[in-house]
Every structure is written in C-alpha cells, then in structure tokens.
Design a protein around this motif. Sequence first.
Motif, PDB file in Angstrom:
ATOM      1  N   HIS A 179       0.862  -1.181   0.000  1.00  0.00           N
ATOM      2  CA  HIS A 179       0.000   0.000   0.000  1.00  0.00           C
ATOM      3  C   HIS A 179       0.896   1.227   0.000  1.00  0.00           C
ATOM      4  O   HIS A 179       1.549   1.523   1.007  1.00  0.00           O
ATOM      5  CB  HIS A 179      -0.926   0.019   1.216  1.00  0.00           C
ATOM      6  CG  HIS A 179      -1.767   1.254   1.317  1.00  0.00           C
ATOM      7  ND1 HIS A 179      -2.800   1.513   0.450  1.00  0.00           N
ATOM      8  CD2 HIS A 179      -1.702   2.320   2.166  1.00  0.00           C
ATOM      9  CE1 HIS A 179      -3.360   2.674   0.772  1.00  0.00           C
ATOM     10  NE2 HIS A 179      -2.712   3.190   1.796  1.00  0.00           N
ATOM     11  N   ASN A 180       0.954   1.910  -1.140  1.00  0.00           N
ATOM     12  CA  ASN A 180       1.828   3.080  -1.296  1.00  0.00           C
ATOM     13  C   ASN A 180       3.267   2.722  -0.930  1.00  0.00           C
ATOM     14  O   ASN A 180       3.857   1.877  -1.573  1.00  0.00           O
ATOM     15  CB  ASN A 180       1.274   4.262  -0.504  1.00  0.00           C
ATOM     16  CG  ASN A 180      -0.085   4.713  -1.034  1.00  0.00           C
ATOM     17  OD1 ASN A 180      -0.403   4.475  -2.195  1.00  0.00           O
ATOM     18  ND2 ASN A 180      -0.875   5.362  -0.198  1.00  0.00           N
ATOM     19  N   ASP A 181       3.825   3.324   0.155  1.00  0.00           N
ATOM     20  CA  ASP A 181       5.223   3.068   0.509  1.00  0.00           C
ATOM     21  C   ASP A 181       5.419   1.803   1.337  1.00  0.00           C
ATOM     22  O   ASP A 181       6.562   1.402   1.566  1.00  0.00           O
ATOM     23  CB  ASP A 181       5.790   4.246   1.322  1.00  0.00           C
ATOM     24  CG  ASP A 181       5.959   5.494   0.478  1.00  0.00           C
ATOM     25  OD1 ASP A 181       6.397   5.361  -0.677  1.00  0.00           O
ATOM     26  OD2 ASP A 181       5.659   6.590   0.972  1.00  0.00           O
ATOM     27  N   GLU A 182       4.341   1.206   1.837  1.00  0.00           N
ATOM     28  CA  GLU A 182       4.473   0.166   2.852  1.00  0.00           C
ATOM     29  C   GLU A 182       4.289  -1.245   2.287  1.00  0.00           C
ATOM     30  O   GLU A 182       3.331  -1.532   1.578  1.00  0.00           O
ATOM     31  CB  GLU A 182       3.447   0.388   3.969  1.00  0.00           C
ATOM     32  CG  GLU A 182       3.646   1.679   4.749  1.00  0.00           C
ATOM     33  CD  GLU A 182       4.982   1.721   5.459  1.00  0.00           C
ATOM     34  OE1 GLU A 182       5.394   0.667   6.005  1.00  0.00           O
ATOM     35  OE2 GLU A 182       5.614   2.794   5.458  1.00  0.00           O
ATOM     36  N   ALA A 183       5.237  -2.115   2.658  1.00  0.00           N
ATOM     37  CA  ALA A 183       5.105  -3.546   2.420  1.00  0.00           C
ATOM     38  C   ALA A 183       4.902  -4.185   3.788  1.00  0.00           C
ATOM     39  O   ALA A 183       5.835  -4.272   4.590  1.00  0.00           O
ATOM     40  CB  ALA A 183       6.344  -4.103   1.748  1.00  0.00           C
ATOM     41  N   SER A 184       3.676  -4.618   4.090  1.00  0.00           N
ATOM     42  CA  SER A 184       3.319  -5.101   5.424  1.00  0.00           C
ATOM     43  C   SER A 184       2.838  -6.538   5.356  1.00  0.00           C
ATOM     44  O   SER A 184       2.486  -7.052   4.295  1.00  0.00           O
ATOM     45  CB  SER A 184       2.214  -4.225   6.025  1.00  0.00           C
ATOM     46  OG  SER A 184       2.568  -2.866   6.006  1.00  0.00           O
ATOM     47  N   SER A 185       2.776  -7.180   6.529  1.00  0.00           N
ATOM     48  CA  SER A 185       2.191  -8.511   6.657  1.00  0.00           C
ATOM     49  C   SER A 185       0.991  -8.419   7.599  1.00  0.00           C
ATOM     50  O   SER A 185       0.900  -7.513   8.423  1.00  0.00           O
ATOM     51  CB  SER A 185       3.221  -9.494   7.201  1.00  0.00           C
ATOM     52  OG  SER A 185       4.328  -9.605   6.317  1.00  0.00           O
ATOM     53  N   GLY A 186       0.079  -9.357   7.472  1.00  0.00           N
ATOM     54  CA  GLY A 186      -1.112  -9.340   8.309  1.00  0.00           C
ATOM     55  C   GLY A 186      -2.064  -8.217   7.981  1.00  0.00           C
ATOM     56  O   GLY A 186      -2.804  -7.744   8.847  1.00  0.00           O
ATOM     57  N   THR A 187      -2.073  -7.779   6.711  1.00  0.00           N
ATOM     58  CA  THR A 187      -2.916  -6.659   6.298  1.00  0.00           C
ATOM     59  C   THR A 187      -3.750  -7.027   5.076  1.00  0.00           C
ATOM     60  O   THR A 187      -3.585  -8.095   4.468  1.00  0.00           O
ATOM     61  CB  THR A 187      -2.076  -5.410   5.962  1.00  0.00           C
ATOM     62  OG1 THR A 187      -1.248  -5.695   4.827  1.00  0.00           O
ATOM     63  CG2 THR A 187      -1.194  -5.013   7.135  1.00  0.00           C
ATOM     64  N   VAL A 188      -4.649  -6.118   4.724  1.00  0.00           N
ATOM     65  CA  VAL A 188      -5.442  -6.234   3.500  1.00  0.00           C
ATOM     66  C   VAL A 188      -5.298  -4.928   2.737  1.00  0.00           C
ATOM     67  O   VAL A 188      -5.523  -3.848   3.289  1.00  0.00           O
ATOM     68  CB  VAL A 188      -6.933  -6.483   3.789  1.00  0.00           C
ATOM     69  CG1 VAL A 188      -7.694  -6.692   2.484  1.00  0.00           C
ATOM     70  CG2 VAL A 188      -7.118  -7.679   4.706  1.00  0.00           C
ATOM     71  N   SER A 189      -4.927  -5.023   1.462  1.00  0.00           N
ATOM     72  CA  SER A 189      -4.834  -3.858   0.589  1.00  0.00           C
ATOM     73  C   SER A 189      -5.986  -3.909  -0.398  1.00  0.00           C
ATOM     74  O   SER A 189      -6.293  -4.973  -0.952  1.00  0.00           O
ATOM     75  CB  SER A 189      -3.489  -3.862  -0.149  1.00  0.00           C
ATOM     76  OG  SER A 189      -3.382  -2.773  -1.036  1.00  0.00           O
ATOM     77  N   CYS A 190      -6.629  -2.776  -0.610  1.00  0.00           N
ATOM     78  CA  CYS A 190      -7.843  -2.740  -1.430  1.00  0.00           C
ATOM     79  C   CYS A 190      -7.799  -1.566  -2.399  1.00  0.00           C
ATOM     80  O   CYS A 190      -7.338  -0.476  -2.045  1.00  0.00           O
ATOM     81  CB  CYS A 190      -9.058  -2.627  -0.510  1.00  0.00           C
ATOM     82  SG  CYS A 190     -10.643  -2.500  -1.348  1.00  0.00           S
ATOM     83  N   VAL A 191      -8.273  -1.779  -3.621  1.00  0.00           N
ATOM     84  CA  VAL A 191      -8.320  -0.748  -4.660  1.00  0.00           C
ATOM     85  C   VAL A 191      -9.729  -0.662  -5.221  1.00  0.00           C
ATOM     86  O   VAL A 191     -10.320  -1.688  -5.586  1.00  0.00           O
ATOM     87  CB  VAL A 191      -7.345  -1.055  -5.815  1.00  0.00           C
ATOM     88  CG1 VAL A 191      -7.294   0.114  -6.801  1.00  0.00           C
ATOM     89  CG2 VAL A 191      -5.964  -1.397  -5.301  1.00  0.00           C
ATOM     90  N   ILE A 192     -10.275   0.542  -5.283  1.00  0.00           N
ATOM     91  CA  ILE A 192     -11.587   0.775  -5.899  1.00  0.00           C
ATOM     92  C   ILE A 192     -11.381   1.487  -7.225  1.00  0.00           C
ATOM     93  O   ILE A 192     -10.724   2.537  -7.285  1.00  0.00           O
ATOM     94  CB  ILE A 192     -12.489   1.628  -4.993  1.00  0.00           C
ATOM     95  CG1 ILE A 192     -12.751   0.917  -3.663  1.00  0.00           C
ATOM     96  CG2 ILE A 192     -13.807   1.946  -5.698  1.00  0.00           C
ATOM     97  CD1 ILE A 192     -13.531  -0.375  -3.779  1.00  0.00           C
ATOM     98  N   LEU A 193     -11.938   0.924  -8.309  1.00  0.00           N
ATOM     99  CA  LEU A 193     -11.898   1.549  -9.620  1.00  0.00           C
ATOM    100  C   LEU A 193     -13.236   2.240  -9.881  1.00  0.00           C
ATOM    101  O   LEU A 193     -14.302   1.631  -9.710  1.00  0.00           O
ATOM    102  CB  LEU A 193     -11.640   0.515 -10.710  1.00  0.00           C
ATOM    103  CG  LEU A 193     -10.169   0.165 -11.021  1.00  0.00           C
ATOM    104  CD1 LEU A 193      -9.480  -0.425  -9.810  1.00  0.00           C
ATOM    105  CD2 LEU A 193     -10.082  -0.781 -12.213  1.00  0.00           C
ATOM    106  N   SER A 194     -13.157   3.492 -10.297  1.00  0.00           N
ATOM    107  CA  SER A 194     -14.351   4.276 -10.597  1.00  0.00           C
ATOM    108  C   SER A 194     -14.188   4.936 -11.958  1.00  0.00           C
ATOM    109  O   SER A 194     -13.062   5.148 -12.430  1.00  0.00           O
ATOM    110  CB  SER A 194     -14.579   5.347  -9.524  1.00  0.00           C
ATOM    111  OG  SER A 194     -14.648   4.781  -8.226  1.00  0.00           O
TER     112      SER A 194
END
Length: 396
Positions: A179-194
């Motif tokens: 997500h942007n600058d962060e590479a994390s574990s135990g997370t959810v990254s989400c993208v909305i297309l409009s």
Amino acid sequence: MATAVGVGFSTQRNSVEAGREAARAAMLQVAMARPDFVFVFATVGHEQQALLRSVREVTGGAPLSGCSGEGVITWGMVDESNFTVAVMAIKSDEMRFGNVSVNGDGRSARQVGRALAEETYRVLAPDSFACFVFADGLAFDFEPLLRAFEGGLPKDQRLPVFGGLSADNWISRKTYQYHNDEASSGTVSCVILSGTAQVAWGVNHGCTPVGTKRIITRCKGNVIYEIDGIPALEAIREYVEGDLNHHWNKLSLNLCLGFRLPQHLQTGYNEYVIRYMMAKDDRAGSVTIQSDVENGTELWITRRDKELMHEGLKSTTERITGQMGGRPPKFVLQFECVGRGRVLFREQEKLELLTQLQTRLGTALPWIGFYSYGEIAPISGCNYLHNFSAVVVSVY
C-alpha cells in the motif's frame, strides 16, 4: 489520452535496481511522465520495502497497491523465481483509483472485514465499478472477512471483488501486502476503480469429483474434524495410495474438496467451488481450509485434470470476449493458484497455456498477475474465494 498502460518487469537480484528497472520499463512503454496508479507484484526473495521505495521513486509517488506472490505473470512471461517483480503503470482520464489498507492487529477476520468496509466507503463513488483485494494468505480465514466486508458496505454500492491472497515461495512463512510506501504482513490492501470503464472476467478450476457425496459431521470454523462420522483424514485416506503423511504435500496439490454451488450460481462456471486443504492435524484427524463450514455440509473429494484446465481457460476467454462485446481490453489482471504453476506444469506447458489464454483476448495487451494462495472473483453476481483456479479480469 483515454487510458495509457505500461508494464515492466525485472529479474535483477538487487531489490532497488529491480524496482527501478521494472517501473522505468512500464513508464517508457507508453512515454508516461507520472502514472495515476501503479500495481506491483513481486516474489519474496526481494527486500520488499526497498523494492517498493524504488518503484515509488521512479513513478513520482503515485498511489500503489499489490502484494507478494509465488511468481509473477506478464505478457508472454511467467516467472516463479525468488527474485522477480512486475509493475503496471496506468494513466487515465476515464478511470479513478482509490486505495486503502487495513492492518489485522490481532482482530478476527470479521472485524478486519468490517474495518476494511469502513475505510473503503471513503473512496467509493456512484460510478465505482470494481474492487480489487490483496490479503495476507497466511493470516486470515478469508471467507468470513469477505462476507463482513460486503455486509459493511451499502447494498447499492456493493461491487464485484477480484484479487488474490498474497503468497511466498511455498514456505508459508511470511507474505506481504503493498500500500503506497508500505510492504506489510497481516494486512489487507484494497483498490476501488471508478469511472466510465467496465470489467469482464472469467474463473475456472479444472477439478473433477473422484467419489460420491460426503457429509461434514463435525467441524468448527474452517477446521473439518469428521466426514461421515469418521476423522476427516481417515476419510481422505480412502482416496490415497501409500502413506498419507509421507505424501501429504503432493496429495494436497492434487486432491481437494469440492462444495456444490446452489443451482442458480452454476451457470457459466461449474458445479463446485474448490477448497485447498491448507493444513492437517494428525492428532485431531482434521484438515483446515480457507473458509468456514457447518455441520451437515455436503462435499466431494475432487482431483485436478489438466485437460479440464485447458478447456476451462478457453471458456474463460470466450466468456470475457462475450461480455466485452467486441471492445478491446485496456489492461488485464490475472490471479493464478500456486498449485497451477511449476508444481503441476513444466515450464513449456505453462507458457503454452499462457500464450493460448492471452492471444485469445488480443495482441500484446498490458497484462499483469501473480501466483496466489487463493483467488477472488464473483460467480453469477456473488463474490467468492477460490482455490486451484485461474481468475482473469479485463478492464475495458
């Protein structure tokens, strides 16, 4: 301008240089100064944070989402090595991209799903048309998370959800979500297309039943303890020659559990949604899957069939081209099960499958994807988690 999309990849072992090379190649492909959005998929040999920083540096800090995979996919290329990265850079006056991220923080899957809905609501718009989700493939019981996410959104703003569960190199130790600058574990990254674009998609698994109907007679959450009144492992042993423990890794890549879909959801898909047996407990005689089940649920033991996989990819492209009605894709995303990569196919077989899939949809399309621990796509309007499947999404 409409929509300009470039894809680049790198196999350099130096993470900073790999990120730069892939990002530069993506932007140079369409002479782009700064993208509106960036998708990134990479394998876990790389130092993830350094990789993302270099991509963001080259792309001018454009919003970014993605995750780690067991391998990456682009046009004419499949790479399951430990040091590979693919970047898709998008510039568009037809689409807008809103991305959010939620950390698990020790919360239940349902709590994370509700938190994701709250964050996502902030970037939803009346013309939103698709949602992409990249979740930790090791941290979450994903099906309850997905249901809580959907339930937390207004009914008139629920979207088709696509994506995959992040993966590593079969060690099942640690995966990453971007997500942007962060590479994390135990997370959810989400993208909305409009915007004014649309999505067409297909999903297939290529599995077939090898026995008669069975019944789950004892379970808790996503752990199955008994099938037809006997320990689950004992029931599965009926389909296996040789020692179950010695051959478990190979067995779990070829035998899986099939759950019959309601009749109205089977149109254009298959009778069964497939679940991978991600873990076993010899003492309890149980197996663990990636979705919750209930006592009395019917299941079938299934196996993979290469011929059905070929046929499934053909029907997938036919479905997608039919939905698009002659309009060309702007770009394509592919989410492929790790069990459909090198553990099943020789290198040449993988490339032949990919070539057949890609050329049926167009020529030299902007294409990016990864090998996942679970794939996400709707069936007849209902969002599902899949295993042993290929999900192909065309944005057109």
